[in-house]
Scaffold this active site. Structure first.
Site, PDB file in Angstrom:
ATOM      1  CB  SER A   1      -0.891  -0.001   1.247  1.00 11.92           C
ATOM      2  OG  SER A   1      -1.520   1.243   1.443  1.00 11.92           O
TER       3      SER A   1
ATOM      4  CE1 TYR B   1      -4.709  -2.092   5.445  1.00  9.42           C
ATOM      5  CE2 TYR B   1      -4.180   0.108   4.634  1.00  9.42           C
ATOM      6  CZ  TYR B   1      -4.559  -1.207   4.393  1.00  9.42           C
ATOM      7  OH  TYR B   1      -4.776  -1.625   3.101  1.00  9.42           O
TER       8      TYR B   1
END
Length: 283
Positions: free
Chosen positions: A166, A179
């Site tokens: 990501s 995250y």
């Protein structure tokens, strides 16, 4: 069947996709099937995975859905045996399972004096179990399926593992520390695996999607009335191409990294697909 980009031919290959009941990973499964692979769609929610497996079969592809908890090693090994019996040994593994959790998210971007006692979830209110869940879902949820399916790849040429990193792995986004940290770990783990498996026929790479508007992040990006949130404004201002990505724009990177002719000497890379977000300094 629709044509696939790059003319990547996966005929005879068995591809396993975790998190395949979701928007992005179900799309990946369809792309692999259109390239000729037999696809196993794994998800905690069997019904969601079966919806997409059925769509692939209706297009003329070969696909089967499996209920799988990527955090349970025994279940992953059991599913790996079922996939081998049904479709054959795994050649391609897409580690797509992952996600965030509200218990590991702060309400505000910046901590301010008084937030400790205020009616807001600050850094000091983050739930340890929630943070642990996010780390486990993303990191162990990649490690454990890799243990289960890479066993079928070892010593066979042309096998690939593709992880999903990501933009958070490059620079952490505000509000989502767990995250962000977990995705940074995925990028690091991708490099580790690439080295570890480099002499037994397995290439390991990752893609790092930029910002795509999906059901998973809709509340962060859009108000209830459909107008963009302030966060959306910041994202688009920091994305040189000035827009969110389209799911189909992940296909090229996905198929390129899985193409054993085009990418035969590529392993250990994390490919940003982000409209320039990771390259932009803000000025």
């Amino acid at each position: 069947m629709k044509a696939n980009v790059l003319n990547t031919n996966l005929n005879g290959k068995v591809a396993v996709v975790t998190g395949a009941g979701g928007v992005l990973c179900s799309h990946f499964a369809k792309v692999l099937a259109r390239a000729g692979a037999k696809v196993a769609l794994l998800d905690l929610n069997y019904e969601a995975a079966e919806v997409f497996a059925k769509e692939i079969r209706e297009e003329g592809g070969v696909a089967a859905a499996y209920a799988c908890n990527v955090l349970n090693k025994a279940i992953c090994y059991e599913v790996a045996e079922k996939v081998e019996a049904d479709l054959g040994k795994c050649d391609i593994l897409i580690n797509g399972a992952g996600g965030n959790n509200p218990r590991a998210t702060t309400d505000k971007e910046y901590f301010e004096l008084g937030d400790i006692d205020a009616d807001t979830k600050s850094f000091f209110d983050l739930d340890a179990d929630g943070v642990g869940f996010v780390f486990n879902l993303n990191f162990l949820g990649t490690l454990i399926p890799t243990q289960a399916f890479a066993r079928q790849m070892v010593g066979r040429e042309g096998c690939s593992i593709l992880n999903i990193s990501s933009m958070n792995a490059y620079t952490p986004l505000t509000k989502i520390p767990a995250y962000s940290g977990a995705k940074a770990a995925i990028s690091n783990f991708t490099q580790w695996l690439a080295v570890h498996f480099s002499r037994v026929g397995i290439r390991v790479n990752a893609i790092a999607p930029g910002f795509f508007s999906t059901k998973q992040n809709a509340k962060l990006l859009w108000n209830d009335d459909g107008t963009p949130t302030a966060r959306t404004g910041k994202i688009l201002a920091a994305t040189p191409m000035g827009r969110f990505g389209e799911t189909a724009e992940l296909e090229g990177g996905l198929l390129f990294l899985l193409n054993n002719e085009a990418a035969s000497f590529i392993t250990g890379v994390v490919l940003p697909i982000d409209g320039g977000f990771s390259a932009y300094s803000g000025v």
